[in-house]
Design a protein around this motif. Structure first.
Motif, PDB file in Angstrom:
ATOM      1  N   GLN A   9       0.830  -1.210   0.000  1.00  0.00           N
ATOM      2  CA  GLN A   9       0.000   0.000   0.000  1.00  0.00           C
ATOM      3  C   GLN A   9       0.866   1.263   0.000  1.00  0.00           C
ATOM      4  O   GLN A   9       0.563   2.241  -0.694  1.00  0.00           O
ATOM      5  CB  GLN A   9      -0.937  -0.010   1.204  1.00  0.00           C
ATOM      6  N   MET A  52       2.243   1.650  -3.483  1.00  0.00           N
ATOM      7  CA  MET A  52       1.183   2.074  -4.409  1.00  0.00           C
ATOM      8  C   MET A  52       0.887   3.564  -4.271  1.00  0.00           C
ATOM      9  O   MET A  52       0.591   4.238  -5.260  1.00  0.00           O
ATOM     10  CB  MET A  52      -0.112   1.285  -4.156  1.00  0.00           C
ATOM     11  N   CYS A  57       2.331   1.272 -10.919  1.00  0.00           N
ATOM     12  CA  CYS A  57       1.951   0.062 -10.177  1.00  0.00           C
ATOM     13  C   CYS A  57       0.467   0.107  -9.787  1.00  0.00           C
ATOM     14  O   CYS A  57      -0.190  -0.920  -9.714  1.00  0.00           O
ATOM     15  CB  CYS A  57       2.830  -0.119  -8.937  1.00  0.00           C
ATOM     16  N   ARG A  58      -0.033   1.310  -9.533  1.00  0.00           N
ATOM     17  CA  ARG A  58      -1.467   1.429  -9.213  1.00  0.00           C
ATOM     18  C   ARG A  58      -2.316   0.967 -10.400  1.00  0.00           C
ATOM     19  O   ARG A  58      -3.301   0.272 -10.221  1.00  0.00           O
ATOM     20  CB  ARG A  58      -1.828   2.873  -8.847  1.00  0.00           C
ATOM     21  N   LEU A  88      -2.081  -2.824 -10.654  1.00  0.00           N
ATOM     22  CA  LEU A  88      -2.913  -3.448  -9.616  1.00  0.00           C
ATOM     23  C   LEU A  88      -4.399  -3.344  -9.983  1.00  0.00           C
ATOM     24  O   LEU A  88      -5.145  -4.328  -9.878  1.00  0.00           O
ATOM     25  CB  LEU A  88      -2.660  -2.772  -8.257  1.00  0.00           C
TER      26      LEU A  88
END
Lengths: 182, 90
Positions: free
Chosen positions: B36, B39, B45-46, B49
């Protein structure tokens, strides 16, 4: 089950009626061709009947049937109708990832026909061992432990294959949605 | 006109391997917090995901066409025929 083992034809028909739709659904997801799905269903119930003596009840009957069906899928050469196979490397693996955000596209939100087809084709293009795990875990909704028993792999191996399969499907969807962008 | 090549990134590989476990809620709290935190500062990466999560959801929702009664009847007949053939004759 005892009645089926004793050769009771009506009991076998009840067993077939109860489990055949599930196995057919699994086979369809694995191979996409209607005739192949029917062949796998037929192989599965023939093998199940012939080897019913070996079913000891330690596993759920559905797990046992899935195992037979998975072996039949592995033997099916004409398996997916896929144009190309996504492998672990090249453009579809973990080395490079496309980062377009397609999650809010209207066709994805509405799960339109072309989106369903894109998923089917991306899953069909996976290597067979990854496709088996993804279909059983994410589409059939089985727990990782049960998937491991069906495919003959440890839980960590199942999770690793599942992760690679999900990433490959994600990358393939990203590529397709990008091509379809206005 | 040719479309420009898709923008790709070399992912943060160490964390990437954990994303499925993260989404399946199988990671310990400390590992979740680490992801978290990453991110929060990594837009690429967000997106990875978010699209991975959507991919899993789409697979889970993907409908399967149920077999027709005719198809099931056809297979049942074929199974019974094969079984009858393989039974020893009295």
């Amino acid at each position: 089950m005892a009645r089926v083992k004793a050769g009771d034809s009506a009991a076998f028909e009840r067993l077939f009626a109860r489990h055949a739709p599930r196995i057919h659904r699994f086979a369809s997801r694995m191979c996409r061709q209607a005739q192949d799905a029917e062949d796998i269903l037929q192989d599965t119930f023939l093998a199940a009947y012939r080897h019913l003596d070996t079913f000891r009840g330690a596993a759920r009957f559905t797990t046992w049937l899935y195992t037979i069906a998975a072996n039949s899928c592995r033997r099916t050469r004409r398996h997916s109708g896929a144009i190309a196979t996504i492998d672990d490397h090249g453009g579809n693996g973990e080395r490079h990832l496309a980062v377009d955000d397609w999650t809010r596209r209207p066709d994805v939100q509405a799960m339109r026909k072309e989106t369903r087809r894109a998923i089917d084709e991306a899953v069909a293009a996976l290597p067979k061992d990854q496709r088996l795990v993804l279909v059983l875990r994410d589409m059939e909704g089985l727990p990782a432990e049960e998937v491991g028993r069906i495919v003959g792999a440890s839980v960590p191996a199942v999770k690793s294959r599942l992760h690679r399969a999900r990433l490959a499907v994600r990358n393939e969807l990203t590529r397709r949605f990008r091509e379809r962008s206005p | 006109m040719t479309r420009p090549a898709p923008r790709t990134v070399r992912p943060c590989l160490k964390r990437l391997g954990k994303l499925s476990a993260y989404l399946d809620r199988e990671l310990p709290a400390a590992a979740c917090k680490e992801i978290q935190k990453h991110m929060a500062g990594c837009a690429d990466c967000r997106v990875v995901l978010k699209t991975l999560k959507k991919t899993i959801a789409l697979c889970r929702q993907a409908p399967a066409k149920p077999p027709s009664r005719a198809a099931l009847a056809r297979v049942l007949s074929a199974v019974k025929r094969d079984l009858a053939k393989s039974r020893p004759k009295p």
